[in-house]
Design a protein around this motif. Structure first.
Motif, short mmCIF file in Angstrom:
data_model
loop_
_atom_site.label_atom_id
_atom_site.label_comp_id
_atom_site.label_asym_id
_atom_site.label_seq_id
_atom_site.Cartn_x
_atom_site.Cartn_y
_atom_site.Cartn_z
N ARG A 12 10.27 15.65 -4.62
CA ARG A 12 9.38 16.60 -5.30
C ARG A 12 10.14 17.80 -5.84
NH1 ARG A 12 6.02 19.52 -1.10
NH2 ARG A 12 7.99 20.67 -1.00
N ASP A 13 11.07 18.32 -5.05
CA ASP A 13 11.74 19.57 -5.40
C ASP A 13 12.98 19.36 -6.28
OD1 ASP A 13 9.84 20.84 -3.84
OD2 ASP A 13 11.12 20.88 -2.05
N CYS A 14 13.65 18.22 -6.12
CA CYS A 14 14.93 18.02 -6.81
C CYS A 14 14.93 16.83 -7.76
CB CYS A 14 16.05 17.84 -5.78
SG CYS A 14 16.19 19.21 -4.60
N GLY A 15 13.87 16.02 -7.75
CA GLY A 15 13.82 14.84 -8.62
C GLY A 15 14.31 13.59 -7.93
N ALA A 16 13.84 12.45 -8.41
CA ALA A 16 14.16 11.17 -7.78
C ALA A 16 15.66 10.86 -7.82
CB ALA A 16 13.37 10.04 -8.45
N ALA A 17 16.35 11.31 -8.89
CA ALA A 17 17.77 11.00 -9.02
C ALA A 17 18.62 11.63 -7.92
CB ALA A 17 18.27 11.46 -10.39
N SER A 18 18.09 12.64 -7.23
CA SER A 18 18.86 13.31 -6.19
C SER A 18 18.87 12.55 -4.87
CB SER A 18 18.31 14.72 -5.95
OG SER A 18 17.01 14.66 -5.36
N LEU A 19 18.03 11.53 -4.75
CA LEU A 19 17.91 10.78 -3.50
C LEU A 19 18.85 9.59 -3.48
CD1 LEU A 19 15.22 12.46 -3.50
CD2 LEU A 19 14.19 10.56 -2.25
N SER A 20 19.36 9.29 -2.29
CA SER A 20 20.17 8.09 -2.10
C SER A 20 19.24 6.87 -2.05
CB SER A 20 20.96 8.18 -0.79
OG SER A 20 20.06 8.18 0.32
N ASN A 21 19.83 5.69 -2.14
CA ASN A 21 19.03 4.47 -2.05
C ASN A 21 18.28 4.39 -0.72
OD1 ASN A 21 19.83 3.60 -4.58
ND2 ASN A 21 21.54 2.38 -3.81
N SER A 22 18.94 4.78 0.34
CA SER A 22 18.30 4.70 1.65
C SER A 22 17.14 5.69 1.75
CB SER A 22 19.32 4.97 2.77
OG SER A 22 19.92 6.24 2.63
N GLU A 23 17.27 6.85 1.12
CA GLU A 23 16.18 7.83 1.13
C GLU A 23 14.99 7.34 0.31
OE1 GLU A 23 18.40 12.14 1.67
OE2 GLU A 23 18.52 11.14 -0.27
N LEU A 24 15.26 6.72 -0.84
CA LEU A 24 14.17 6.17 -1.65
C LEU A 24 13.43 5.07 -0.89
CD1 LEU A 24 15.97 5.99 -5.11
CD2 LEU A 24 14.06 7.48 -4.53
N LEU A 25 14.18 4.20 -0.24
CA LEU A 25 13.56 3.12 0.53
C LEU A 25 12.80 3.66 1.73
CD1 LEU A 25 16.50 0.58 0.28
CD2 LEU A 25 14.19 0.20 -0.61
N ALA A 26 13.31 4.75 2.33
CA ALA A 26 12.63 5.36 3.47
C ALA A 26 11.25 5.86 3.08
CB ALA A 26 13.48 6.49 4.04
N ILE A 27 11.12 6.37 1.85
CA ILE A 27 9.80 6.81 1.38
C ILE A 27 8.83 5.64 1.39
CG2 ILE A 27 8.53 7.66 -0.63
CD1 ILE A 27 10.95 9.41 -1.29
N LEU A 28 9.31 4.46 1.01
CA LEU A 28 8.45 3.28 0.95
C LEU A 28 7.98 2.85 2.33
CD1 LEU A 28 10.36 1.11 -1.68
CD2 LEU A 28 8.31 2.49 -2.04
N ILE A 29 8.87 2.84 3.31
CA ILE A 29 8.48 2.31 4.63
C ILE A 29 7.84 3.38 5.51
CG2 ILE A 29 10.25 0.51 4.51
CD1 ILE A 29 11.85 2.08 6.61
N GLY A 30 8.11 4.67 5.23
CA GLY A 30 7.39 5.75 5.91
C GLY A 30 7.89 6.13 7.28
N SER A 31 8.34 5.19 8.07
CA SER A 31 8.82 5.50 9.42
C SER A 31 9.86 4.47 9.83
CB SER A 31 7.67 5.53 10.42
OG SER A 31 7.07 4.25 10.51
N GLY A 32 10.67 4.83 10.82
CA GLY A 32 11.70 3.92 11.30
C GLY A 32 11.31 3.30 12.63
N SER A 33 12.26 3.25 13.54
CA SER A 33 12.02 2.69 14.87
C SER A 33 12.20 3.79 15.91
CB SER A 33 13.01 1.56 15.15
OG SER A 33 14.33 2.09 15.29
N THR A 34 12.10 3.45 17.18
CA THR A 34 12.31 4.43 18.24
C THR A 34 13.77 4.86 18.31
OG1 THR A 34 12.60 2.64 19.83
CG2 THR A 34 10.39 3.59 19.62
N LYS A 35 14.68 4.08 17.69
CA LYS A 35 16.10 4.37 17.73
C LYS A 35 16.64 4.96 16.44
CE LYS A 35 17.28 0.76 21.10
NZ LYS A 35 18.13 -0.42 21.36
#
Length: 238
Positions: free
Chosen positions: A30-53
């Protein structure tokens, strides 16, 4: 498919909206634009949460590392392969693969071509379907780049052409927001008489002077009826 020895310090399975502000990829986008995100950050937005680890970003970096950092390889994974990762269920796996397919389709799509609004005839042909059946006056601004390619068409008023209805400040604001450097004013005469009125002339001159101040080129004012048009540019009045 989890690998031992990964650095998971500070990671958690919390949803992204529970992370520290500086760690939230949604806010970063939102603040810096989509191009500022890494691939892992973009994918993290899609899945929303990780695991307990692992956080969502760490989890998706884990998956990408196993793909050699190649998004094409990620898109070729199966749902069963993705769900072997702790923190990725079927719904998340489907979301990831859907995003990969969407990206592939976007890459294959041709860039949409902006229509050229370089003549009154073309303006008439473009706007006629929008205005041919109107029983009241409407005013539109066609906002263009310096090559006269249409950026957007903005309806300014409905029900009559007056200086109140066609606010020059609104037109210039729309042009500046769209990064337009050229514009054409268009309005219709439901009466069938395309000749301009005195009020049409006053509004045209007022808008032209305002555009000159803002270094925006007003290329034309086209008055339309169902079957013909009047162009200030073609008549030498601009």
């Amino acid at each position: 498919m989890e690998k031992d020895g990964r650095n998971t310090a500070g990671a958690s399975g919390n949803a992204i909206n529970q992370w520290a502000e500086e760690d939230r990829p949604r806010e970063k986008l939102r603040d810096c634009g989509a191009a500022s995100l890494s691939n892992s950050e973009l994918l993290a937005i899609l899945i929303g949460s990780g695991s307990t680890k692992e956080s969502a970003v760490s989890l998706m970096q884990h998956v990408l590392d196993d793909c050699g950092g190649n998004l094409n390889s990620l898109g070729k994974m199966s749902i069963s392969e993705l769900t072997r990762y702790n923190g990725i269920g079927e719904a998340k796996a489907i979301t990831i693969l859907a995003a990969c397919e969407f990206g592939k389709r976007r890459g294959a799509a041709k860039a949409s071509e902006r229509p050229d609004m370089g003549s009154a005839q073309v303006v008439y042909e473009y706007m006629h379907p929008k205005m041919q059946d109107l029983d009241t006056e409407e005013a539109w601004a066609l906002l263009m780049n310096q090559r006269l390619k249409l950026i957007k068409a903005v309806r300014l008023s409905h029900g009559g052409l007056t200086e109140t209805a066609v606010d020059v400040r609104v037109i210039l604001r729309e042009a500046l927001l769209a990064n337009a450097t050229v514009l054409t004013l268009v309005h219709n005469h439901p009466s069938g008489n395309a000749r301009p009125s005195g009020e049409d002339d006053r509004i045209t001159m007022k808008l032209r002077k305002a555009c000159e101040t803002m270094r925006i080129y007003m290329v034309d004012h086209v008055i339309m009826t169902d079957g013909k048009y009047y162009s200030y540019a073609e008549e030498g009045k601009l």
